[in-house]
Write a protein that holds these residues in place. Structure first.
Motif, PDB file in Angstrom:
ATOM      1  N   ILE A 120      51.342 -22.546 162.646  1.00  0.00           N
ATOM      2  CA  ILE A 120      52.161 -22.013 163.732  1.00  0.00           C
ATOM      3  C   ILE A 120      53.636 -22.294 163.519  1.00  0.00           C
ATOM      4  O   ILE A 120      54.429 -22.137 164.431  1.00  0.00           O
ATOM      5  CB  ILE A 120      51.703 -22.545 165.111  1.00  0.00           C
ATOM      6  N   GLN A 135      57.944 -20.739 170.610  1.00  0.00           N
ATOM      7  CA  GLN A 135      58.529 -21.663 171.587  1.00  0.00           C
ATOM      8  C   GLN A 135      59.495 -22.620 170.895  1.00  0.00           C
ATOM      9  O   GLN A 135      59.232 -23.055 169.786  1.00  0.00           O
ATOM     10  CB  GLN A 135      57.429 -22.444 172.299  1.00  0.00           C
ATOM     11  N   GLY A 180      47.875 -16.591 170.209  1.00  0.00           N
ATOM     12  CA  GLY A 180      48.249 -17.909 170.721  1.00  0.00           C
ATOM     13  C   GLY A 180      49.071 -18.688 169.710  1.00  0.00           C
ATOM     14  O   GLY A 180      50.075 -19.316 170.059  1.00  0.00           O
ATOM     15  N   CYS A 181      48.669 -18.636 168.451  1.00  0.00           N
ATOM     16  CA  CYS A 181      49.439 -19.316 167.398  1.00  0.00           C
ATOM     17  C   CYS A 181      50.818 -18.688 167.255  1.00  0.00           C
ATOM     18  O   CYS A 181      51.817 -19.394 167.073  1.00  0.00           O
ATOM     19  CB  CYS A 181      48.699 -19.247 166.068  1.00  0.00           C
ATOM     20  N   ARG A 217      49.873 -27.189 162.549  1.00  0.00           N
ATOM     21  CA  ARG A 217      51.332 -27.220 162.634  1.00  0.00           C
ATOM     22  C   ARG A 217      51.944 -26.272 161.611  1.00  0.00           C
ATOM     23  O   ARG A 217      52.877 -25.541 161.899  1.00  0.00           O
ATOM     24  CB  ARG A 217      51.838 -28.646 162.410  1.00  0.00           C
ATOM     25  N   TRP A 257      52.603 -17.037 169.623  1.00  0.00           N
ATOM     26  CA  TRP A 257      53.452 -17.369 170.770  1.00  0.00           C
ATOM     27  C   TRP A 257      53.815 -18.848 170.784  1.00  0.00           C
ATOM     28  O   TRP A 257      54.913 -19.217 171.195  1.00  0.00           O
ATOM     29  CB  TRP A 257      52.818 -16.927 172.076  1.00  0.00           C
ATOM     30  N   LYS A 258      52.917 -19.695 170.312  1.00  0.00           N
ATOM     31  CA  LYS A 258      53.213 -21.116 170.204  1.00  0.00           C
ATOM     32  C   LYS A 258      54.344 -21.346 169.196  1.00  0.00           C
ATOM     33  O   LYS A 258      55.215 -22.178 169.408  1.00  0.00           O
ATOM     34  CB  LYS A 258      51.957 -21.888 169.800  1.00  0.00           C
ATOM     35  N   SER A 259      54.352 -20.586 168.114  1.00  0.00           N
ATOM     36  CA  SER A 259      55.388 -20.743 167.090  1.00  0.00           C
ATOM     37  C   SER A 259      56.739 -20.220 167.570  1.00  0.00           C
ATOM     38  O   SER A 259      57.775 -20.593 167.032  1.00  0.00           O
ATOM     39  CB  SER A 259      54.992 -20.018 165.803  1.00  0.00           C
TER      40      SER A 259
END
Length: 154
Positions: free
Chosen positions: A10, A153, A146-147, A7, A149-151
């Protein structure tokens, strides 16, 4: 604990201090893998995946970072060096660096630099080429993306 680390990793605005902590933890993990993991998947593949993430975290500790959403002036000016320090480009630069080191192993870089007798240089730079390492580096790069792009959102 792993969930808390992910958590924080990201989060939208991780600090340099956070990346320093990640780098130290990843370095210690790499040392433990090198010392205690038998040859195989963990040592040969997972260690190489983690080394890309480690290099990225180390780079984020020392390079200035401007987020494109927060700093639209840097985005609008098209300043190339500021764009390089944005997370996806920095991750790509780390991937290219890892590839360069691996291809340096293919071309015998350690010996050409005259460091063939130096065991530390042989460990850090490496001495033999393995195409599977390139795949591992790319997987590490994909994890970083991935981390990122996840952050982004909401």
């Amino acid at each position: 604990m792993f969930a808390a680390v992910m958590r924080a990793f990201i989060s939208r605005n991780p600090s340099r201090k956070s990346f320093f902590i990640y780098a130290v933890l990843l370095f210690l993990t790499e040392v433990l893998i090198a010392l205690y993991a038998p040859a195989g998947f963990i040592r040969g593949f997972v260690g190489d995946v983690l080394v890309v993430i480690l290099l990225f975290c180390m780079a984020r500790v020392v390079v200035p970072f401007t987020h494109p959403v927060e700093n639209t002036a840097a985005k609008n000016t098209g300043d190339g060096i500021k764009r390089l320090f944005q997370t996806p480009w920095l991750a790509f630069a780390v991937l290219l660096f890892a590839f360069a080191i691996e291809f340096g192993q293919y071309w015998g870089l350690v010996d050409k630099l005259g460091l063939g007798g130096n065991s530390l240089a042989r460990i850090v730079i490496g001495s033999h080429f393995d195409p599977l390492d390139l795949v591992a580096y790319f997987v590490g790069y994909l994890i970083l993306l991935g981390c990122y792009w996840k952050s982004r959102q909401p």
